[in-house]
Motif scaffolding. Structure first.
Motif, short mmCIF file in Angstrom:
data_model
loop_
_atom_site.label_atom_id
_atom_site.label_comp_id
_atom_site.label_asym_id
_atom_site.label_seq_id
_atom_site.Cartn_x
_atom_site.Cartn_y
_atom_site.Cartn_z
N ALA A 45 0.82 -1.32 -0.03
CA ALA A 45 -0.03 -0.07 -0.05
C ALA A 45 0.81 1.24 -0.02
O ALA A 45 0.53 2.04 -0.60
N SER A 46 2.00 1.29 0.95
CA SER A 46 2.86 2.39 0.75
C SER A 46 3.56 2.52 -0.68
O SER A 46 3.77 3.70 -1.07
N LEU A 47 3.81 1.45 -1.14
CA LEU A 47 4.41 1.94 -2.72
C LEU A 47 3.78 1.94 -3.67
O LEU A 47 3.93 2.95 -4.25
N GLN A 48 2.34 1.73 -3.43
CA GLN A 48 1.37 2.02 -4.36
C GLN A 48 1.04 3.78 -4.09
O GLN A 48 0.86 4.27 -5.09
N ALA A 49 1.03 4.05 -3.04
CA ALA A 49 0.74 5.60 -2.70
C ALA A 49 1.89 6.39 -2.99
O ALA A 49 1.66 7.54 -3.48
N GLU A 50 3.31 6.15 -3.15
CA GLU A 50 4.21 6.69 -3.23
C GLU A 50 4.98 6.34 -4.62
O GLU A 50 6.04 6.82 -5.00
N SER A 51 4.19 5.62 -5.51
CA SER A 51 4.71 5.16 -6.74
C SER A 51 5.12 6.31 -7.74
O SER A 51 6.42 6.33 -8.40
N ARG A 52 4.25 7.34 -7.63
CA ARG A 52 4.66 8.20 -8.41
C ARG A 52 5.94 9.02 -8.42
O ARG A 52 6.67 9.14 -9.25
N SER A 53 6.02 9.38 -7.03
CA SER A 53 7.27 9.90 -6.75
C SER A 53 8.60 9.27 -6.88
O SER A 53 9.65 9.63 -7.15
N LEU A 54 8.15 7.85 -6.47
CA LEU A 54 9.35 6.80 -6.44
C LEU A 54 9.82 6.29 -7.91
O LEU A 54 11.10 6.52 -8.10
N PHE A 55 8.95 6.48 -8.74
CA PHE A 55 9.47 5.90 -10.00
C PHE A 55 9.24 7.17 -11.21
O PHE A 55 9.64 6.85 -12.13
N GLY A 56 8.94 8.36 -10.62
CA GLY A 56 9.03 9.48 -11.75
C GLY A 56 10.35 9.85 -11.95
O GLY A 56 11.26 9.68 -11.36
N GLY A 57 10.48 10.66 -12.95
CA GLY A 57 11.76 10.93 -13.40
C GLY A 57 11.62 12.46 -13.91
O GLY A 57 10.86 13.02 -14.09
N ASP A 58 12.78 13.00 -14.42
CA ASP A 58 13.03 14.37 -15.24
C ASP A 58 12.63 14.03 -16.61
O ASP A 58 12.87 13.05 -17.06
#
Length: 83
Positions: A45-58
């Motif tokens: 659940a925490s990975l899914q909630a933060e997936s955008r910031s964890l896997f996002g890039g420039d």
């Protein structure tokens, strides 16, 4: 069938301490499986909630020609956006 029950009862009385060790091991195993499942759901659940910031890039845009002003305005408006 009564013979088997009597045999099981005699064995249970004779090895009562082994039965308690078995019950403790069984309880410990079930507890560990339940705890692992809960931890797995929590991490998921925490990975899914933060997936955008964890896997996002420039984002880098390269173009030989200059970009139209509308496109530049659109990109600058979303430059710091966490959409």
């Amino acid at each position: 069938m009564p013979f088997l029950l009597e045999l099981a009862w005699r064995d249970l009385r004779a090895s009562g301490r082994s039965l308690w060790v078995f019950c403790v091991c069984l309880l410990l195993g079930v507890s560990l499986i339940a705890a692992t499942g809960g931890l797995y759901r929590q991490v998921g659940a925490s990975l899914q909630a933060e997936s955008r910031s964890l896997f996002g890039g420039d984002l880098e845009v390269e173009s030989r020609a200059s970009l139209p002003p509308g496109v530049l305005d659109w990109m600058n408006a979303r430059a710091g956006c966490r959409c």
